[in-house]
Every structure is written in structure tokens, then in C-alpha cells.
Design a protein around this motif. Structure first.
Motif, PDB file in Angstrom:
ATOM      1  N   GLY A 179      26.276  31.239  56.211  1.00 46.33           N
ATOM      2  CA  GLY A 179      27.694  31.491  55.982  1.00 46.33           C
ATOM      3  C   GLY A 179      28.550  30.258  56.191  1.00 46.33           C
ATOM      4  N   ALA A 180      28.097  29.360  57.065  1.00 52.06           N
ATOM      5  CA  ALA A 180      28.855  28.130  57.329  1.00 52.06           C
ATOM      6  C   ALA A 180      28.494  27.006  56.364  1.00 52.06           C
ATOM      7  N   LEU A 181      27.346  27.104  55.719  1.00 48.23           N
ATOM      8  CA  LEU A 181      26.867  26.011  54.866  1.00 48.23           C
ATOM      9  C   LEU A 181      27.836  25.647  53.733  1.00 48.23           C
ATOM     10  N   PRO A 182      28.474  26.620  53.057  1.00 49.02           N
ATOM     11  CA  PRO A 182      29.403  26.232  51.984  1.00 49.02           C
ATOM     12  C   PRO A 182      30.585  25.391  52.468  1.00 49.02           C
ATOM     13  N   LYS A 183      30.944  25.506  53.740  1.00 48.26           N
ATOM     14  CA  LYS A 183      32.080  24.745  54.262  1.00 48.26           C
ATOM     15  C   LYS A 183      31.771  23.254  54.366  1.00 48.26           C
TER      16      LYS A 183
END
Length: 398
Positions: A179-183
Motif C-alpha cells: 500500500g505504501a509502495l505507490p507513494k
């Protein structure tokens, strides 16, 4: 003198970034670090303009020398703050991996402005603090990818109770990580390309520098490959844990709970709108297949005995044995039903109690859908059995 005064103005915010890193989101800390570097460069830019406008020096070489002297304490402060941050990250890479990626991404964005600021110094100066910092952060990022996969594999050594069906840490960590990877997509893709496609698989016979997937890869493809391996490792570890649960009915509930959580918060209700773009079709098919398999195993281990108890036709016996046999089957059915009910009191299926997120509406819908499937699976079999025996009047207490 002015350089030291600039440091006095900047060092408080810089040190605060490190001291509060434990209390706020790691990606936010990395972003704020980038903003601090941007402020540092803005101060350097203003000082250079003032130096050119107000200094009596006319020679470009003298101005460059004076600017280099002014810039030295500012660069020293940058090195100090960056050093403290990298030390913090190295102490717990698993905890601060996204701080490293976020800070790396932030420095990449500031690199052109940094190069311009350094170009105004003496030509003999060749040191580039930001370039060195990028190299350090990149090495940390390169370590973080294989270490996360190793953590997922080690998650298979779960020491929880054999009858526990709760969400395990590796499931929650996988959802949080992806969930944090796209940021930090740009930084992650850059680091993965530097690492090499498939080289995050430590200990699996992968040769460094050799692509395990074949063909040329770009940022999109390499992220898809890495995400696929993350989900594969997570699901494989969950299957291993499930097989160690006793009895198997508890293992099937455990697997259904965890696979459903992965599928729901990665595919159906992702925490980031661009998260679905990281999943290739093989990844989607893999997780959906394992979800269907987990659900089928849950139905099989928990409800197949119920249906088997009443599915066979009782033997026809003129002496009335058929009625006795039917009654035994009916009694057996309700005994097994009580066992199933008691098991589900202990092992909650898709429960929202103690859920790690506030968004539980989707899980409640999944739970309701599973309940409806159970009804469609068991009730018709029971109705057919009752219909066959309707001419035989008996009750469980008969």
C-alpha cells in the motif's frame, strides 16, 4: 559568518526530522527531509544573490571562493543530518525501509538544484555531498527489497497456537508494504532497476545481474515482477502456516481469513488508488486462485461431514431398519452441526474484532457472502433428505 548563521536557522528543523521519525509516518519524514533540503538550497541561492549584489568583490573567482566558504558549514550540516538519518535507518531497516525510499526519492528531485548550487563554488572543489548521500541511501534501498522477502519467508515459522485463526503479522505487513509502495514508486523502480530484475531473491540461485524473467524490463515491468514475488512469498508462507494448524478445519479458517484480507485490501479496496496498477495479470490470477482454493478448503473441512452424514440413502429394510438408519443419520447431522457451531464460536471467520484497519465494511460483506454460500451448500442437501423421509414421522428425541 553568514554561513554559520544560516546553519543556526536550519539545524533545528533538520535535527527535529530525525528525533521525531519514530512518531510519524516514515514516508512523511522522508518527504519533509526533501523539503528541508529544498529550504537549504533556497537559503544558499539567496546568499549567492546577496553576495553578488553587495560584495565589493568583482572577480568571479573571488566570488566563487567566498561562496564556497559560505556554503561549507551548510553542507556540513546536510552531511550531519543525513548521517543521523541513515544511522537510524540501518538500526531497523524493516521499520524504516520506506524512510530510505522516500528520502532517496526526495534527494533525486533536488539533484538538479544541488548541482547548480555546487557549480558556483571554486572549480577545484569536486566533492558532491548529495551525490554521496544518494549512493548511501540507494545501497540501503537495495538491501531492503530482499530483506523484506526474507521476512515474509520467515513468517512461515509462526509460533502461534495451532487453533489460532487470527491475521498474522506477515499478512498485515504485506498489505502495508504494498500500500505504501505507490507513494515512492519512482524511487523504488529506480532502485529495483539498479538491483536487477529478480536479484531480490536471495538464496534462490539467482545470479546477480541476470534477469530471471527474461527480456528487457522498464520501471513498470520490474515493479510488477517484484510485487508478484512479494505476494507469492506471502501466500506460500500462509499456506505453510495453515498446514501446521490442527485440526485442519482450523487451518482452513486461518487461511481463508488471511487470504481474504490480502485480496480485499490489495485488489478490492486498495489503500492507494494507483496500487492496482502494480499488479500484473499473473499476480491477480495467482491470488484469486489461492483465495478460491482457501474458500473451497474451508467448505470441505467444515461442512462436508455435515452433508455426508445425510447424503447417502438409507438401506431399504422391511423390518423398519430404514427408519432407524434415517434417524441415526439425522442425529449424526445435528451432532456435527453443534460441533461446527462450537468451532465457529472459537474460530471466527472473517471477523472484524481487533481488525487492523477501520475500513471493515468490505470484510463484513465478504463474511455475509460466505454465509450465503454455506446456506446454499448445506440447506438443499438437508431439504432433500427431509423430503425423502417425510413419510417417516420421527424426531431427534424419538
Amino acid at each position: 559568518m553568514r554561513g554559520n548563521w544560516s546553519v543556526k536557522c536550519l539545524e533545528g528543523q533538520g535535527k527535529r526530522l530525525v528525533t521525531r521519525a519514530d512518531t510519524i509516518d516514515t514516508i512523511t519524514t522522508g518527504t519533509e527531509f526533501g523539503q528541508w533540503v529544498e529550504t537549504l538550497l533556497a537559503v544558499a541561492e539567496d546568499e549567492y544573490k546577496l553576495l553578488k549584489e553587495l560584495s565589493p568583490l568583482t572577480s568571479p573567482l573571488l566570488i566563487a571562493s567566498a561562496y564556497g566558504t559560505l556554503l561549507a558549514p551548510i553542507l556540513k550540516l546536510f552531511n550531519t543530518v543525513l548521517g543521523q538519518m541513515t544511522t537510524l535507518i540501518k538500526k531497523s531497516l524493516q521499520k524504516y525501509n520506506f524512510l530510505a525510499l522516500s528520502a532517496y526519492d526526495a534527494l533525486l528531485q533536488q539533484q538538479p538544484a544541488w548541482e547548480e548550487a555546487l557549480s558556483r563554488r571554486d572549480e577545484i572543489e569536486d566533492k558532491n555531498e548529495l551525490r554521496d548521500g544518494l549512493g548511501t541511501l540507494r545501497q540501503i534501498c537495495l538491501r531492503s527489497f530482499p530483506e523484506f522477502l526474507v521476512d515474509l519467508k520467515l513468517g512461515a515459522n509462526d509460533r502461534d497456537s495451532e487453533t489460532s485463526v487470527r491475521l498474522v503479522d506477515l499478512t498485515i505487513d504485506t498489505v502495508k508494504y504494498l500500500g505504501a509502495l505507490p507513494k515512492v514508486r519512482a524511487a523504488a523502480a529506480s532502485a529495483l532497476l539498479a538491483l536487477g530484475d529478480g536479484n531480490w531473491k536471495m538464496g534462490e540461485g539467482v545470479q546477480v545481474g541476470k534477469s530471471s524473467k527474461g527480456g528487457e524490463v522498464d520501471e513498470v515491468v520490474i515493479l510488477e515482477h517484484f510485487v508478484h514475488d512479494v505476494i507469492t512469498n506471502a501466500v506460500n508462507s500462509l499456506n505453510t502456516i495453515s498446514r501446521n494448524r490442527r485440526p485442519s478445519s482450523f487451518g482452513s479458517i486461518f487461511l481463508l481469513n488471511n487470504i481474504t484480507y490480502l485480496r480485499h485490501y490489495l485488489f478490492l479496496s486498495p489503500s492507494h488508488p494507483s496500487l492496482p496498477s502494480l499488479f500484473s495479470q499473473p499476480t491477480i490470477d495467482f491470488l484469486n486462485l489461492n483465495w478460491r482454493t482457501a474458500k473451497a478448503a474451508y467448505f470441505d473441512t467444515n461442512f462436508s461431514p455435515l452433508m455426508q452424514a445425510i447424503s447417502d440413502d438409507p438401506p431399504k429394510d422391511k423390518s423398519g431398519g430404514g427408519k432407524v438408519n434415517a434417524k441415526e443419520k439425522f442425529t449424526r447431522f445435528y451432532d456435527l452441526l453443534e460441533e461446527v457451531i462450537e468451532r465457529h464460536r472459537l474460530a471466527k471467520v472473517l471477523s472484524c474484532d481487533g481488525h487492523p484497519t477501520d475500513d471493515t465494511a468490505g470484510i463484513k460483506e465478504e463474511r455475509g457472502a460466505v454465509g450465503e454460500e454455506i446456506v446454499r451448500l448445506v440447506v438443499p442437501t438437508l431439504q432433500r433428505f427431509v423430503q425423502k423421509q417425510k413419510e417417516k414421522e420421527f424426531s431427534r428425541s424419538e
